[in-house]
Design a protein around this motif. Structure first.
Motif, PDB file in Angstrom:
ATOM      1  N   ASN A  53      39.642  -0.291  33.169  1.00 35.72           N
ATOM      2  CA  ASN A  53      39.651  -1.691  32.746  1.00 35.72           C
ATOM      3  C   ASN A  53      38.232  -2.215  32.531  1.00 35.72           C
ATOM      4  O   ASN A  53      37.972  -3.019  31.632  1.00 35.72           O
ATOM      5  CB  ASN A  53      40.359  -2.546  33.796  1.00 35.72           C
TER       6      ASN A  53
ATOM      7  N   GLN B 117      37.067  -0.978  29.220  1.00 37.01           N
ATOM      8  CA  GLN B 117      37.711  -1.724  28.138  1.00 37.01           C
ATOM      9  C   GLN B 117      37.070  -3.094  27.953  1.00 37.01           C
ATOM     10  O   GLN B 117      36.901  -3.578  26.831  1.00 37.01           O
ATOM     11  CB  GLN B 117      39.215  -1.873  28.438  1.00 37.01           C
TER      12      GLN B 117
ATOM     13  N   CYS C  17      41.001  -8.271  28.964  1.00 36.10           N
ATOM     14  CA  CYS C  17      40.592  -7.109  29.756  1.00 36.10           C
ATOM     15  C   CYS C  17      40.151  -7.517  31.147  1.00 36.10           C
ATOM     16  O   CYS C  17      40.446  -6.837  32.137  1.00 36.10           O
ATOM     17  CB  CYS C  17      39.481  -6.348  29.034  1.00 36.10           C
TER      18      CYS C  17
END
Length: 775
Positions: A563, A566, A582
């Motif tokens: 995450n 991202q 995100c």
């Protein structure tokens, strides 16, 4: 023979010097003490004399004022008698025998003081005056012209001192009235300018001065001045009182200080005089005693003689002791000369024995300094070598303790701890792999400066690690652990501040014996191995990594890292909405792990560090982009997930996104142009995206995204198309072999070149040449 004579002459010379020095050492304190005692005694005599004069002035004042008050009381009784009261309203002459006799009798009783020369009872309304001897008309009264002045006085009873008046030359002399008058206005009223009569008692000043006579004339002259500084008894001329100019200044000093007592010192006619004065509120007279300073200090002559005799005796004793002491003190000089006779000193023949000793000692000192410099150059290396042997397990406990005392290491501690530091990575930095050794040496120096010398042994470089042995005096292991964390955090921060290099530090468990340093060093290395799945820039304690992470925790951490990546990608693409999504997924994943409040801060600080790293990758400075609001200490003040999420979005995501957009707009065109120029210049070399990143000092991922956004195709495709266009040009215009073209375009073999040509052009190079040959 001459040498022996010279040697015999030197000894008395230095003995004389020692004797003189001994006498001087003894004489200076004796003389200083004698002078100090003399001046202290002289000062005490002067103070005692001043106190005696002040006591005499007080007695004189009391004697004079007592006599004046006695006369005033007697005068008041007489003035209040019935015969005086009735006489004020009636005429009086010598024919009224009975009344005149009664008034004479009352006046005669007023002669209570020696020096009273005359007394008058005056009737103003009827114009008569009666004295001690006769009755006279008011017009024949000697001081008739002063009655008008008396009438204006505010008090019913006062004294007319008849002060001297200025003479023709302007000086105050003895030209005033020779008498002092006590004046009593009749009848008794607080204030009246039209009295019916007066009671006047005259006293000769020459007789009044007998009241001022001192019992002890050694204490100087005593006289009285008025509030203006005028001596109304003797006058201020040389025939009376020679202190006229001084008296005015004494009066001014008495007014200025407002005190009853005081002293004044001034030179008069070549003599230093000391004046003691007392101010009397009774009649506002100032009683003054004048004595010369020479007369005061005359008594100190005996003290001076006694002090001189005592000092002389002491000096003789000091001289004898100095003579005996110099003989004993000279004997070491001869022994020292004999002891150093074997030292060969350079230079000419010394002039005396001390010069010879100086040259010999200089030779010894020079040799000692050279040896000390050689030792100092190797001392630090020896200290580090000792610690290296300890970590290598080559020293026993007793041997290490003994050498620690020699090298000045800490010798008393409660617990020991080993800090093991390693550089995480040199990627994305300005350093290369061959710089690691130099960086470790710089970190080594930083650690030596940060940790106090009394709490550590010499830091050492061991393989690819910087190792420090700490000596703690904390009461508990928890306090020692907290101290080690603080030191490690400070070291890590300083390394990043000055070198911009990420480091991790492993902390061993506390131990008691220095021989356990080998095990502690291995514990630090074991803790550093956890960076594989925990990341970089860590401070790890061996106790914290004993339990291996289970698969669920590892998977959760992996999901958080995914995450995070991202989020970074969304920021680099400039997509604010995607970046916020995100970040929300990151926070949601973190919440599902249900960590403690402190662990939230740990993860979020890692994310803040990632944002700062992203800014630096894009050529910015984190402090300038984020400002003071996005500091770690601001994050540590937040205690809820909502506060942390709101703070992160507001203070970090928005500024970082705005910065990246500005950087992209201003840098894309220039970066792509420079990459195109590199392709055109180095198409015949092994040029890659990583090579361009190293040349342009950007991250390869960032360059790939910028190039594709500006050119519409990836960098590798553009490079292939550029090379194939050159190949087509050479196939059309030259007869070069395919192998030569492949080599010029930096392909490893002809097969790879043909495969790439077919992929880009849609046919093989041979087919392309055949199709374009002229028919």
């Amino acid at each position: 023979m001459i040498a022996e004579w010279r040697y015999a002459w030197r000894i008395p010379r230095y003995k004389r010097l020692l004797l003189a020095f001994g006498v001087l050492i003894g004489a200076v304190p004796v003389l200083a003490l004698g002078l100090f005692s003399y001046y202290i005694a002289a000062g005490d005599v002067e103070e005692k004399t001043k106190e005696g004069n002040m006591q005499l002035l007080r007695q004189t004042q009391m004697r004079v004022e007592q006599a004046m008050k006695t006369l005033e009381l007697t005068a008041i009784q007489y003035a209040n008698s019935p015969q005086v009261a009735s006489a004020m309203n009636e005429p009086l002459d010598v024919s009224d025998f009975i009344r005149v006799r009664n008034l004479y009798t009352g006046l005669a009783n007023l002669q209570t003081l020696p020096g009273i020369s005359e007394g008058y009872l005056i009737g103003i309304q009827e114009g008569w005056a009666i004295g001690f001897t006769s009755v006279i008309p008011l017009a024949e009264l000697p001081f008739r012209d002063r009655l008008e002045h008396y009438a204006k006085q505010p008090n019913a009873l006062f004294w007319d001192i008849g002060a001297p008046q200025p003479g023709p030359d302007g000086e105050i002399g003895a030209t005033g009235s020779p008498t002092i008058r006590m004046v009593y206005k009749l009848p008794i009223l607080p204030f009246t300018q039209q009295p019916k009569g007066y009671l006047v008692i005259e006293m000769l000043k020459s007789q009044f001065s007998t009241l001022l006579a001192a019992e002890n004339d050694r204490l100087g002259d005593i006289y009285v001045i008025d509030s203006e500084g005028v001596d109304f008894i003797y006058g201020n001329d040389l025939s009376g009182n020679p202190y006229g100019p001084v008296n005015a200044r004494i009066a001014q000093a008495a007014k200025a200080t407002g005190s009853e007592n005081g002293f004044w010192q001034e030179e008069v006619d070549g003599r230093e005089m000391v004046f003691s004065y007392r101010f009397s509120p009774y009649n506002r007279w100032i009683y003054v005693s004048a004595v010369s300073l020479e007369q005061i200090t005359r008594e100190t002559g005996k003290i001076a003689v006694a002090t001189f005799v005592a000092c002389s005796v002491i000096l003789v004793i000091v001289g004898i002791l100095a003579w005996q002491g110099s003989r004993r003190m000279y004997s070491p000089i001869r022994r020292l000369s004999q002891m150093t006779a074997g030292v060969q000193a350079g230079g000419a023949d010394p002039a005396d024995e001390f010069t010879s000793l100086e040259e010999r000692f200089r030779t010894l000192f020079s040799a000692g300094q050279q040896l000390q410099q050689q030792m100092q150059g190797q001392f630090q290396q020896l200290k580090e070598f000792l610690v290296l042997k300890l970590f290598a397990g080559q020293l026993s406990e007793s041997d290490f303790a003994y050498r620690s005392r020699l090298f000045g290491f800490p010798t008393e501690w409660r617990r020991l701890v080993v800090l093991t530091l390693q550089i995480d990575t040199l990627q994305d930095t300005r350093y290369r792999e061959h710089d690691k050794e130099l960086l470790l040496f710089a970190i080594h120096n930083m650690v030596s400066e940060i940790i106090p010398a009394n709490l550590r042994f010499s830091p050492v470089l061991l393989e690819q690690s910087q190792v420090t042995l700490l000596a703690g005096d904390m009461d508990t292991d928890e306090e020692l652990k907290a101290y080690c964390y603080r030191m490690a955090e400070q070291i890590r921060a300083k390394v990043w501040e000055f070198l911009q290099v990420q480091v991790s530090i492993g902390i061993s468990r506390p131990f008691d014996k220095a021989s356990e340093a080998v095990r502690a060093y291995n514990e630090g290395l074991e803790a550093l191995k956890r960076r594989i799945y925990l990341g970089n820039r860590l401070i790890l304690h061996y106790d914290d990594i004993q339990a291996e992470p289970n698969e669920a925790a590892a998977a959760a951490y992996t999901q958080l890292k995914w995450n995070e990546e991202q989020l970074v990608k969304a920021l680099k693409l400039g997509d604010a909405e995607q970046a916020e999504q995100c970040f929300d997924r990151y926070m949601a994943e973190l919440v599902t792990r249900n960590p403690g409040v402190g662990e939230y801060h740990v993860y979020m600080m890692q994310l803040v560090s990632r944002m700062c790293q992203l800014i630096q990758e894009q050529g910015g400075i984190a402090n300038q982009v984020l400002g003071e609001r996005a500091l770690y200490k601001q994050l540590m003040k937040l205690n809820t997930v909502e506060d942390i999420s709101d703070w992160f979005k507001r203070e970090l995501l928005a500024p970082v996104l705005a910065f990246l957009n500005r950087q992209a707009e201003s840098q894309y065109a220039g970066i792509v142009q420079r990459m195109v120029s590199l392709v055109q210049q180095r198409y015949d070399q092994d040029i890659t995206l990583e090579a361009c990143a190293a040349e342009l000092n950007f991250h390869p991922v960032y360059l790939s995204r910028v190039f594709k956004k500006e050119m519409g195709i990836p960098f590798s495709e553009y490079l292939a198309e550029y090379r194939m266009n050159l190949a087509k040009e050479w196939l059309d215009t030259t007869t070069m072999k395919l192998s030569d073209i492949s080599e010029r375009l930096n392909y490893s073999n002809t097969t790879a070149f043909i495969r790439m040509f077919r992929k880009v052009v849609g046919m093989t190079p041979g087919q392309y040449r055949e199709r374009n040959e002229p028919k």
